[in-house]
Design a protein around this motif. Structure first.
Motif, PDB file in Angstrom:
ATOM      1  N   ALA A 188      23.341   5.406 -22.595  1.00 42.06           N
ATOM      2  CA  ALA A 188      22.988   4.133 -23.225  1.00 42.06           C
ATOM      3  C   ALA A 188      23.962   3.026 -22.830  1.00 42.06           C
ATOM      4  CB  ALA A 188      22.969   4.295 -24.741  1.00 42.06           C
ATOM      5  N   ALA A 189      25.186   3.405 -22.535  1.00 40.23           N
ATOM      6  CA  ALA A 189      26.227   2.482 -22.062  1.00 40.23           C
ATOM      7  C   ALA A 189      27.073   3.261 -21.068  1.00 40.23           C
ATOM      8  CB  ALA A 189      27.081   1.992 -23.233  1.00 40.23           C
ATOM      9  N   PRO A 190      27.871   2.555 -20.237  1.00 43.32           N
ATOM     10  CA  PRO A 190      28.739   3.284 -19.314  1.00 43.32           C
ATOM     11  C   PRO A 190      29.551   4.355 -20.044  1.00 43.32           C
ATOM     12  CG  PRO A 190      28.774   0.958 -18.791  1.00 43.32           C
ATOM     13  CD  PRO A 190      27.987   1.092 -20.065  1.00 43.32           C
ATOM     14  N   MET A 191      29.654   5.533 -19.452  1.00 42.45           N
ATOM     15  CA  MET A 191      30.303   6.650 -20.131  1.00 42.45           C
ATOM     16  C   MET A 191      31.730   6.331 -20.535  1.00 42.45           C
ATOM     17  SD  MET A 191      30.879  10.557 -18.790  1.00 42.45           S
ATOM     18  CE  MET A 191      32.337  10.090 -17.845  1.00 42.45           C
ATOM     19  N   LEU A 192      32.481   5.659 -19.656  1.00 42.34           N
ATOM     20  CA  LEU A 192      33.874   5.357 -19.980  1.00 42.34           C
ATOM     21  C   LEU A 192      33.990   4.353 -21.117  1.00 42.34           C
ATOM     22  CD1 LEU A 192      35.573   5.253 -16.460  1.00 42.34           C
ATOM     23  CD2 LEU A 192      35.521   7.114 -18.144  1.00 42.34           C
ATOM     24  N   SER A 199      36.522  -1.328 -21.708  1.00 42.01           N
ATOM     25  CA  SER A 199      35.314  -2.067 -22.076  1.00 42.01           C
ATOM     26  C   SER A 199      35.005  -3.099 -20.998  1.00 42.01           C
ATOM     27  CB  SER A 199      35.481  -2.749 -23.435  1.00 42.01           C
ATOM     28  OG  SER A 199      36.581  -3.635 -23.420  1.00 42.01           O
ATOM     29  N   ARG A 200      33.774  -3.587 -20.992  1.00 45.68           N
ATOM     30  CA  ARG A 200      33.381  -4.562 -19.992  1.00 45.68           C
ATOM     31  C   ARG A 200      34.047  -5.908 -20.290  1.00 45.68           C
ATOM     32  NH1 ARG A 200      29.673  -3.846 -16.332  1.00 45.68           N
ATOM     33  NH2 ARG A 200      28.539  -2.212 -17.480  1.00 45.68           N
ATOM     34  N   ARG A 201      34.537  -6.579 -19.250  1.00 47.06           N
ATOM     35  CA  ARG A 201      35.226  -7.850 -19.409  1.00 47.06           C
ATOM     36  C   ARG A 201      34.270  -8.953 -19.866  1.00 47.06           C
ATOM     37  NH1 ARG A 201      38.386  -4.428 -18.971  1.00 47.06           N
ATOM     38  NH2 ARG A 201      40.000  -4.121 -17.394  1.00 47.06           N
ATOM     39  N   HIS A 202      34.780  -9.864 -20.695  1.00 44.49           N
ATOM     40  CA  HIS A 202      34.007 -11.025 -21.125  1.00 44.49           C
ATOM     41  C   HIS A 202      33.900 -12.008 -19.964  1.00 44.49           C
ATOM     42  CE1 HIS A 202      33.002 -14.759 -23.265  1.00 44.49           C
ATOM     43  NE2 HIS A 202      32.521 -13.963 -24.211  1.00 44.49           N
TER      44      HIS A 202
END
Length: 215
Positions: A188-192, A199-202
């Motif tokens: 559903a989201a990247p495993m890491l 987390s993904r950068r803003h």
């Protein structure tokens, strides 16, 4: 109205593939249809490359002994990486970082030899060969998601050792192991991200005007 733009449905399909592409580690044993694999290779072949050098080469691993030798290389690098991570060692060791023994298709992606003859676009940035091959991998990855096929990019290996295993010519450099296959479900989201590794950068951290972000 931009007459060059795709339809709303076509655009959404492209953006959906981008949103839902995942670095997969869990695979089903079912074989991937040869026609699908041919389409994935063609998607990779259509990638842009600096100076039109097309430096990517693919080796499809079919021999069980070779696959096991590659898996052993990855296991060794996994242990070395864990030791280099110090305080995050145990967190890393709990992660499933590859599916080499599970995926029905294992491909090696490598940079070709004799790349020094490609000067156009690389005189000051020789690493543009790597950037070009990465575009080919991304093309394949997005096409695979559209086909419902999972792909995992594994970089835990010593390139020279892998080059020897696949009998690569002088100067050729393996850059990726691609695990390819059917999956029970896409993450559903990247495993890491799911396990709290990062987390993904803003967007505000990634783009600015005229000066470095935050300068």
């Amino acid at each position: 109205m931009n007459r060059h733009a795709y339809t709303d449905r076509e655009r959404e399909a492209i953006y959906r593939a981008i949103r839902e592409r995942r670095d997969m580690r869990h695979f089903l044993p079912d074989p991937v249809d040869e026609a699908v694999l041919s389409r994935l290779l063609e998607a990779a072949r259509q990638a842009p490359s600096v100076g039109y050098m097309q430096p990517w080469r693919f080796v499809r691993v079919r021999d069980a002994t070779l696959r096991e030798q590659i898996a052993a290389l990855v296991d060794a690098e996994r242990r070395a990486t864990a030791e280099a991570l110090d305080e995050r060692r145990d967190d890393f060791l709990r992660l499933k970082v590859e599916g080499i023994r599970d995926c029905p298709e294992l491909w090696v992606v490598a940079l070709c030899g004799e790349r020094e003859r490609y000067v156009f676009g690389r005189r000051t940035m020789a690493e543009m060969d790597l950037a070009s091959a990465s575009c080919a991998i991304q093309n394949l990855w997005l096409a695979a998601r559209a086909e419902g096929i999972g792909v995992g990019w594994v970089s835990l290996f010593e390139p020279d050792a892998l080059a020897r295993l696949i009998e690569a010519p002088p100067g050729a450099v393996p850059i990726a192991l691609l695990c390819i296959g059917h999956v029970e479900a896409f993450y559903a989201a990247p495993m890491l991200e799911q396990v709290g590794w990062d987390s993904r950068r803003h967007p505000d951290e990634l783009i600015s005007i005229d000066r470095w972000p935050g300068a």
